[in-house]
Design an enzyme around this catalytic site. Structure first.
Site, short mmCIF file in Angstrom:
data_model
loop_
_atom_site.label_atom_id
_atom_site.label_comp_id
_atom_site.label_asym_id
_atom_site.label_seq_id
_atom_site.Cartn_x
_atom_site.Cartn_y
_atom_site.Cartn_z
N ASP A 1 0.88 -1.14 0.05
CA ASP A 1 -0.17 0.06 0.01
C ASP A 1 1.00 1.21 0.09
O ASP A 1 1.97 1.02 0.34
CB ASP A 1 -0.74 -0.13 1.27
N THR B 1 -2.73 0.85 -4.56
CA THR B 1 -3.13 1.81 -3.96
C THR B 1 -4.59 2.41 -4.57
O THR B 1 -4.91 2.01 -5.45
CB THR B 1 -2.31 3.15 -4.45
N SER B 2 -5.27 2.86 -3.59
CA SER B 2 -6.60 3.45 -3.80
C SER B 2 -6.45 4.71 -4.72
O SER B 2 -7.54 5.28 -4.90
CB SER B 2 -7.53 3.30 -2.71
N LYS C 1 -10.21 -1.71 -2.69
CA LYS C 1 -10.04 -2.30 -1.52
C LYS C 1 -11.43 -2.19 -0.73
O LYS C 1 -12.00 -0.99 -0.99
CB LYS C 1 -8.88 -1.88 -0.62
N ASP D 1 0.00 5.37 0.79
CA ASP D 1 -0.45 6.48 1.85
C ASP D 1 -0.53 5.81 3.18
O ASP D 1 -1.37 4.87 3.37
CB ASP D 1 -1.78 7.23 1.67
N ASP E 1 -1.51 -0.79 6.25
CA ASP E 1 -1.74 0.06 7.43
C ASP E 1 -3.12 0.10 8.03
O ASP E 1 -3.48 0.55 8.99
CB ASP E 1 -1.15 1.31 7.33
#
Length: 214
Positions: A7, A101-102, A133, A9, A158
């Site tokens: 991931d 990543t989103s 996600k 951020d 995270d």
């Protein structure tokens, strides 16, 4: 061969203050309470946030405004990589890791340039999959692009939605950068720096897997 899927951020880059500023500017534009908007945004995807805090607004207009603010933040905001991120990414074999990543790829690339982090060959962003996600789709897409079997992949996350995504993809999931372990992770590290030796060992074929020594 082992593979590591990161991931971005909150895992490799500390973007909390940037996200808060972006959402505060967005809330101000629509005359909304910034703290309340950010509280919702932490738990939901943007379109879901708009539905809760600005149901009377056109979601496409809301999203366009958010993207404009996010792009400006990438150009002018201050970003920092978490301690250990550069050492970890540079220590992994080429072709053995990816970003999942989103966010969108152009923003990720901008942030990596700002922080000096190396870029992988594979990036799975919000535009690469139909479901983000906590669907397993993003991590399964990354594995397919690396020609990797899910059981050979380690996910570093995270947040609860990312952890769920990795677990549903059938991968080993380790949590970082949180004082308390996210439910479901196979192993938890309080910081990314603490995880560096174990992640490198995993990629090399040893170390921890599913929270136990191989």
């Amino acid at each position: 061969m082992r593979y590591v899927l990161f991931d971005v951020d909150g895992t490799l880059i500390d973007a909390v203050s940037n996200q808060r500023r972006v959402w505060a500017a967005w809330a101000e534009r629509y005359g909304l309470n910034a703290d309340k908007v950010y509280e919702v945004a932490l738990r939901t995807r943007p379109t879901e946030t708009f539905a809760q805090v600005a149901a009377d607004r056109d979601p496409r207009e809301c999203l366009a405004a958010l993207h404009e603010l996010e792009d400006e933040d990438v150009r002018s905001g201050v970003y920092a990589a978490f301690d250990g991120a550069a050492e970890l990414l540079r220590g992994l074999p080429s072709g053995s890791w990816a970003l999942v990543t989103s966010n969108y790829e152009h923003r990720v690339r901008g942030r990596f340039r700002r922080t000096g982090l190396p870029m992988p060959d594979v990036i799975v962003d919000a535009a690469a999959v139909d479901e983000g996600k906590p669907s397993p789709a993003p991590y399964l897409r990354a594995a397919a692009m690396l020609s990797a079997a899910p059981e050979d992949c380690l996910v570093i996350e995270d947040a609860p939605t990312g952890v769920e995504s990795g677990l549903r993809a059938g991968m080993t999931v380790w949590g970082v950068n949180a004082p308390v372990a996210v439910e479901g992770v196979h192993h938890h590290f309080g910081s990314l720096r603490e995880a560096v030796p174990s992640v490198l060992a995993f990629a090399a074929g040893g170390g921890l897997r599913d929270g136990t020594k191989l």
